[in-house]
Motif scaffolding. Structure first.
Motif, PDB file in Angstrom:
ATOM      1  N   ASP B 210       0.817  -1.214   0.000  1.00  0.00           N
ATOM      2  CA  ASP B 210       0.000   0.000   0.000  1.00  0.00           C
ATOM      3  C   ASP B 210       0.854   1.267   0.000  1.00  0.00           C
ATOM      4  N   ARG B 262      -8.425  -1.280  -3.732  1.00  0.00           N
ATOM      5  CA  ARG B 262      -8.451  -1.059  -2.284  1.00  0.00           C
ATOM      6  C   ARG B 262      -9.240   0.219  -2.025  1.00  0.00           C
ATOM      7  N   SER B 263      -9.836   0.295  -0.851  1.00  0.00           N
ATOM      8  CA  SER B 263     -10.505   1.557  -0.538  1.00  0.00           C
ATOM      9  C   SER B 263      -9.554   2.413   0.298  1.00  0.00           C
ATOM     10  N   SER B 266      -9.557   1.707   4.030  1.00  0.00           N
ATOM     11  CA  SER B 266      -8.895   0.498   4.515  1.00  0.00           C
ATOM     12  C   SER B 266      -7.383   0.648   4.450  1.00  0.00           C
ATOM     13  N   LEU B 269      -6.536   2.764   7.580  1.00  0.00           N
ATOM     14  CA  LEU B 269      -6.647   2.047   8.848  1.00  0.00           C
ATOM     15  C   LEU B 269      -5.514   1.048   8.992  1.00  0.00           C
ATOM     16  N   PHE B 272      -2.925  -4.169   6.421  1.00  0.00           N
ATOM     17  CA  PHE B 272      -2.813  -5.001   5.231  1.00  0.00           C
ATOM     18  C   PHE B 272      -1.385  -5.500   5.110  1.00  0.00           C
TER      19      PHE B 272
END
Lengths: 93, 277
Positions: B210, B262-263, B266, B269, B272
């Protein structure tokens, strides 16, 4: 800062933000990183603020000088790296 | 302020917008980057004139050192390390905003206490410090993760979000103390420390995959930091350009999230990739 001045700056802020939202439309995924890198160089515009901080005074001047070095690295390095990335694109095609 | 300087700022703003627009298209992207570099040069030249060059040695010295370091790093970096490099440059933009705001604070609080300082300026200083600090330490953490200098996986522990909230509330408290009395130098210092800690805390729970999204988001933050610095210095080109980067950065972050399925929430937060190796 007078109220009129503040409201004027707020107008600028709102219009520029809207413009920023509209500028990024359908970016091809290959351009995500160069675009990020390019706008990162633009965010080095703090360089302008740093120059304005280097006036008389002691610590305020030193802080401004440190800011100017960091911001210049951001600007010059940012544009150079973005250019290298985009150059690579050309060669591939 | 001189009309010539204002008009140069206006020209720079237009070129920045054209530059970003061209960066959207594969064919024109490189020219777009050059155009925005010219815009930056115009803005810097106009500012040099405006500053009346009271300290030419200091200003040109810093410009020279910064340019040399930036160019050398940009040349030396391997293609595979580009995202790390962007992260570190971005962090430098953030710390620059923090330093400019702190410099202005120091002038008003210690060196020239006679200057009239109103609520708009105080709030802008505090926001510049907070956002700039988070951008700096957050970007450096992202750099560390990408380059493998620190554990690249998501680091999650119990009560993480609660801890972030506690630090944020502490930052707000320090902010209130400073706005009540500009002399609260200790509150200002604690505020700077908290902003740096928050940046690390916000990025460590996010996993390696991410990371590009996070760098894009931090890039947007550094734009916002520059924008708030513009309110401190009453400078329109900082506000416009900062807002452009801040807003376009958010949209780009969202597009990148979508491309990775992905949002944004998320990603923010975190967690992942916490278990993957």
């Amino acid at each position: 800062m007078s109220v009129e001045n503040f409201i004027f700056l707020l107008y600028i802020l709102v219009l520029a933000s809207y413009c920023g939202f509209e500028l990024i439309a359908k970016v091809p995924p290959t351009l995500h990183t160069p675009l990020m890198s390019g706008s990162n160089a633009i965010s080095g515009i703090t360089i302008v603020g740093a120059i304005l901080c280097i006036q008389e005074g002691a610590w305020s001047k030193y802080l401004g000088m440190a800011a100017l070095v960091f911001a210049t690295i951001n600007v010059v390095g940012g544009y150079a790296v973005t250019d290298r990335m985009l150059q690579m694109f050309k060669k591939k095609k | 302020m001189n009309i010539f300087i204002q008009l140069t700022y206006l020209a720079a703003t237009i070129l920045f917008i054209v530059g970003i627009k061209k960066l959207n298209k594969t064919q024109e992207a490189r020219r777009g980057n050059t155009i925005s570099a010219i815009a930056m040069l115009l803005a810097v030249l106009a500012t040099l004139v405006h500053s009346k060059l009271l300290n030419p040695v200091e200003i040109f010295g810093c410009l020279l050192i910064g340019s040399a370091i930036g160019l050398i790093w940009a040349r030396k970096v391997e293609m595979t390390q580009m995202p790390e490099m962007v992260a570190i440059f971005n962090g430098f933009g953030g710390i620059a905003s923090l330093l400019v705001a702190t410099s202005d604070y120091w002038t008003r609080a210690v060196e020239q206490p006679g200057l009239s300082t109103d609520m708009v300026i105080i709030v802008s200083i505090l926001l510049s410090v907070l956002i700039g600090g988070i951008t700096f330490s957050g970007s450096l953490t992202a750099y560390g993760k990408l380059s493998g200098k620190i554990n690249g996986n998501a680091i999650v522990f119990k009560g993480q979000h609660f801890l972030n909230l506690v630090f944020l509330l502490a930052a707000v408290t320090c902010g209130i103390l400073v706005s009540i009395s500009m002399d609260s130098i200790y509150a200002m210092m604690i505020m700077i420390a908290i902003s740096l800690i928050l940046g690390i805390l916000v990025v460590i729970p996010i996993g390696g995959a991410d990371m590009p999204v996070v760098i894009s988001l931090l890039n947007s933050y550094s734009g916002m930091a520059a924008c708030t610095t513009g309110f401190v210095l009453n400078n329109s080109v900082l506000i416009v350009t900062g807002a452009l980067v801040g807003a376009s950065g958010i949209i780009l972050t969202q597009i990148m999230c979508k491309a990775m399925n992905r949002s944004l929430i998320s990603v923010l937060l975190g967690g992942f990739g916490a278990t993957s190796g």
